[in-house]
Design an enzyme around this catalytic site. Structure first.
Site, PDB file in Angstrom:
ATOM      1  N   ASN A  59       0.831  -1.198   0.000  1.00 42.30           N
ATOM      2  CA  ASN A  59       0.000   0.000   0.000  1.00 42.30           C
ATOM      3  C   ASN A  59       0.879   1.266   0.000  1.00 42.30           C
ATOM      4  O   ASN A  59       1.847   1.353   0.753  1.00 42.30           O
ATOM      5  CB  ASN A  59      -0.852  -0.040   1.278  1.00 42.30           C
ATOM      6  N   ASP A  75      -8.513   4.006  -8.667  1.00 44.42           N
ATOM      7  CA  ASP A  75      -9.854   3.414  -8.670  1.00 44.42           C
ATOM      8  C   ASP A  75     -10.884   4.460  -8.258  1.00 44.42           C
ATOM      9  O   ASP A  75     -10.757   5.059  -7.180  1.00 44.42           O
ATOM     10  CB  ASP A  75      -9.911   2.232  -7.694  1.00 44.42           C
ATOM     11  N   LYS A 113     -19.679   4.156  -6.234  1.00 37.21           N
ATOM     12  CA  LYS A 113     -20.834   4.096  -5.326  1.00 37.21           C
ATOM     13  C   LYS A 113     -20.574   4.939  -4.082  1.00 37.21           C
ATOM     14  O   LYS A 113     -19.474   4.888  -3.519  1.00 37.21           O
ATOM     15  CB  LYS A 113     -21.074   2.646  -4.891  1.00 37.21           C
ATOM     16  N   ASP A 120     -10.640   9.475 -15.308  1.00 36.29           N
ATOM     17  CA  ASP A 120     -11.663   9.615 -16.363  1.00 36.29           C
ATOM     18  C   ASP A 120     -13.049   9.621 -15.731  1.00 36.29           C
ATOM     19  O   ASP A 120     -14.044   9.526 -16.425  1.00 36.29           O
ATOM     20  CB  ASP A 120     -11.547   8.481 -17.391  1.00 36.29           C
TER      21      ASP A 120
HETATM   22  C1  LIG Z   1      -7.536   1.556 -11.918  1.00 36.82           C
HETATM   23  S1  LIG Z   1      -5.974   0.884 -11.646  1.00 36.82           S
HETATM   24  C2  LIG Z   1      -4.909   1.984 -12.581  1.00 36.82           C
HETATM   25  C3  LIG Z   1      -3.575   1.356 -12.894  1.00 36.82           C
HETATM   26  C4  LIG Z   1      -2.635   2.202 -13.738  1.00 36.82           C
HETATM   27  N1  LIG Z   1      -2.235   3.410 -13.054  1.00 36.82           N
HETATM   28  C5  LIG Z   1      -3.244   2.524 -15.078  1.00 36.82           C
HETATM   29  O1  LIG Z   1      -3.456   3.732 -15.353  1.00 36.82           O
HETATM   30  O2  LIG Z   1      -3.491   1.597 -15.857  1.00 36.82           O
HETATM   31  C6  LIG Z   1      -5.624   1.401  -9.966  1.00 36.82           C
HETATM   32  C7  LIG Z   1      -4.458   0.660  -9.355  1.00 36.82           C
HETATM   33  O3  LIG Z   1      -4.181   1.228  -8.087  1.00 36.82           O
HETATM   34  C8  LIG Z   1      -3.818   0.192  -7.190  1.00 36.82           C
HETATM   35  N2  LIG Z   1      -4.052   0.705  -5.832  1.00 36.82           N
HETATM   36  C9  LIG Z   1      -5.239   1.018  -5.263  1.00 36.82           C
HETATM   37  N3  LIG Z   1      -5.064   1.477  -4.018  1.00 36.82           N
HETATM   38  C10 LIG Z   1      -3.709   1.466  -3.793  1.00 36.82           C
HETATM   39  C11 LIG Z   1      -2.900   1.804  -2.671  1.00 36.82           C
HETATM   40  N4  LIG Z   1      -3.430   2.265  -1.550  1.00 36.82           N
HETATM   41  N5  LIG Z   1      -1.559   1.654  -2.795  1.00 36.82           N
HETATM   42  C12 LIG Z   1      -1.010   1.177  -3.931  1.00 36.82           C
HETATM   43  N6  LIG Z   1      -1.733   0.834  -5.026  1.00 36.82           N
HETATM   44  C13 LIG Z   1      -3.058   0.974  -4.953  1.00 36.82           C
HETATM   45  C14 LIG Z   1      -4.708  -0.978  -7.604  1.00 36.82           C
HETATM   46  O4  LIG Z   1      -4.173  -2.210  -7.169  1.00 36.82           O
HETATM   47  C15 LIG Z   1      -4.719  -0.829  -9.119  1.00 36.82           C
HETATM   48  O5  LIG Z   1      -3.695  -1.583  -9.723  1.00 36.82           O
END
Ligand SMILES: C[S@@+](CC[C@H](N)C(=O)[O-])C[C@H]1O[C@@H](n2cnc3c(N)ncnc32)[C@H](O)[C@@H]1O
Length: 219
Positions: free
Chosen positions: A100, A123, A127, A159
């Site tokens: 994390n 992400d 919701k 987006d």
């Molecule tokens: C929607 S994906 C986007 C991935 C990449 N940046 C892209 O544009 O394709 C979001 C990523 O953030 C990671 N993620 C979410 N919360 C996180 C956190 N607290 N620390 C590290 N990674 C995190 C998820 O595992 C996921 O791979």
């Protein structure tokens, strides 16, 4: 111990549906960040938060050959993809923190270490009941401000219009610590001429969305 696990819990999947495989010769531990050995305040350090499959990390490493790029994600298949790419391209300026980002920021402890922080397509958790899971909030902005060097920069893209509004309201609350550099709508466009085409960026363009891009500078 269970409190720590809870504190750094990440919602969402950490494995993909398609199983990714390591190229056999990859020695994963060589690519993992060692906080004591690899972090040096005198170096240029760029953090790629939620690096996903690593496209942005590779992009940043090529664009900044003299910087250390730290990719941070718990997504196992994405990290395997990045290990393989590093192995194939023999890039030497990337280290991976496979946990994390809040844990990484907490472990850094001391201030003014980082030059740039990139958060591309976090992400959106659309919701209402999941809004608390969103990564970008005032607390994270304060942490990043503390860890960035003078004039350090944060780059964010999304987006999702609702998430954009939430990010902008947090930027407003953080206006004493960050200057929003591109604060006019016509310069919010995610420009593929100068920015990485990540997996989620491709998804957005395929769905005819126009991702937003935000640049913040530490005050
Ligand atoms: C929607 S994906 C986007 C991935 C990449 N940046 C892209 O544009 O394709 C979001 C990523 O953030 C990671 N993620 C979410 N919360 C996180 C956190 N607290 N620390 C590290 N990674 C995190 C998820 O595992 C996921 O791979």
């Amino acid at each position: 111990m269970s409190n720590i696990i809870h504190k750094y819990r990440i919602h969402g999947r950490n494995k993909g549906r398609k199983k990714n495989q390591l190229i056999t010769n990859v020695v994963v531990k060589d690519y993992l960040l060692n906080l004591n050995k690899d972090i040096d305040k005198n170096n240029n350090i760029i953090v790629d938060v939620g690096s996903g499959s690593g496209e942005s990390t590779i992009f940043l490493s090529k664009r900044n050959p003299n910087s250390l790029i730290i990719a941070c994600d718990v997504f196992v298949d994405g990290n395997i993809n990045l290990y393989n790419e590093i192995y194939k391209t023999q890039i030497t300026n990337i280290k991976i923190f496979k946990n994390n980002i809040n844990k990484f920021f907490d472990e850094l402890k001391s201030k003014e270490y980082l030059n740039e922080i990139w958060i591309l397509f976090p992400d959106p958790w659309p919701k209402k009941k999941h809004h608390k899971r969103r990564l970008i909030n005032l607390n994270l902005l304060k942490k990043m401000h503390y860890l960035l060097k003078a004039d350090g920069k944060v780059f964010i893209s999304t987006d999702s219009t609702p998430y954009l509004f939430s990010i902008l309201s947090n930027i407003y609350y953080a206006k004493k610590i960050f200057k929003w550099e591109n604060d006019k709508p016509y310069i919010w466009r995610y420009d593929l001429e100068i920015l990485p085409e990540t997996k989620y960026c491709k998804k957005a363009f395929k769905a005819n969305k126009s991702p937003f891009f935000i640049k913040l500078i530490k005050i």
